[in-house]
Write an enzyme that holds these catalytic residues in place. Structure first.
Site, short mmCIF file in Angstrom:
data_model
loop_
_atom_site.label_atom_id
_atom_site.label_comp_id
_atom_site.label_asym_id
_atom_site.label_seq_id
_atom_site.Cartn_x
_atom_site.Cartn_y
_atom_site.Cartn_z
CB SER A 22 -0.98 -0.05 1.18
OG SER A 22 -2.02 0.89 1.02
CG HIS A 53 -5.52 -1.35 -1.32
ND1 HIS A 53 -5.03 -2.54 -0.83
CD2 HIS A 53 -4.92 -0.36 -0.60
CE1 HIS A 53 -4.19 -2.28 0.16
NE2 HIS A 53 -4.09 -0.97 0.31
#
Length: 243
Positions: A133, A169
């Site tokens: 991330s 994501h």
């Protein structure tokens, strides 16, 4: 033994739930170690800057390292660097793994402590740079982030070791894909490389050489600009063996 060339594994994954500990390292973290060519007990530096160096999460990572057989060190920057020589510490590692959180805050704090040059030195020396991330976006020119609030925005001051944008994501947060397309189409982000949850992208130098996955049915994507529009190409990842 360092990797034979500068190597980055940028991911939207790396952890899985565990029965006896809070979490275990999933296949992407193990693949980062494999890419390093580490012999014996691999040395992995964990950086939790993006979530404020949470000591409880550091403990979870140490436990995951014990299960995996890794020698984990946590490089904290709050309230001060936890080692005297940050650049030297990074050079001693096989892998640097950067956790998720606020990529905007991470970049600001790293800038104060000159981690951008320390990370570049480690990368060029063959230490594998990796993370999830925020720990993926940081290696790129920029990407999409919720660092500034619930509405996703662009961040464009990444370290730019990789001269692309990064979308993380991509399959689990509905606004990620359309915002990437918008930012590539209007020129805010360059060509952008994206990962579904559980997928990682392997780079040798700045060349994307492979997509890999710790989950079935996931994808990676390259989004490029064509006039005033964005064009998306799917890359099928190689399925990693479960550790």
């Amino acid at each position: 033994m360092p990797a034979p060339q500068p190597t980055i594994l940028a991911t939207s994954g790396g952890y899985r739930p565990a029965s006896r500990t809070y979490l275990e390292f999933d296949a992407l973290v193990h693949h980062a170690v494999e890419l390093s060519g580490a012999q014996g007990r691999p040395k992995v530096a964990f950086l939790g800057t993006a979530s404020g160096d949470q000591r409880f999460f550091n403990d979870h990572v140490h436990q995951a390292g014990r299960v995996a057989g890794f020698d984990i060190s946590t490089l904290d920057l709050f309230p001060m660097p936890s080692v005297d020589d940050v650049a030297g510490h990074l050079l001693e590692q096989d892998v640097v793994w950067v956790n998720g959180g606020s990529v905007a805050n991470l970049l600001a704090v790293w800038g104060v402590h000159d981690l951008d040059s320390a990370m570049r030195g480690a990368w060029e020396a063959g230490v594998v740079l990796s993370g999830v991330s925020a720990g993926s976006i940081c290696w790129y020119a920029g990407g999409t982030t919720d660092s500034f609030g619930p509405e996703l925005r662009a961040v464009t001051n990444g370290l730019a070791f990789l001269p692309y944008g990064n979308g993380v994501h991509y399959d689990s947060e509905a606004r990620r894909r359309p915002l990437v397309h918008e930012l590539v189409a209007n020129g805010t982000l360059p060509d952008t490389h994206c990962t579904d949850d559980g997928v990682g992208l392997v780079y040798h130098g700045t060349e994307l050489v492979e997509a890999v996955s710790e989950r079935d049915g996931k994808g990676a994507y390259v989004v490029t600009r064509d006039g005033d529009a964005a064009v998306e190409e799917r890359i099928e990842p190689r399925r990693l063996r479960n550790p």
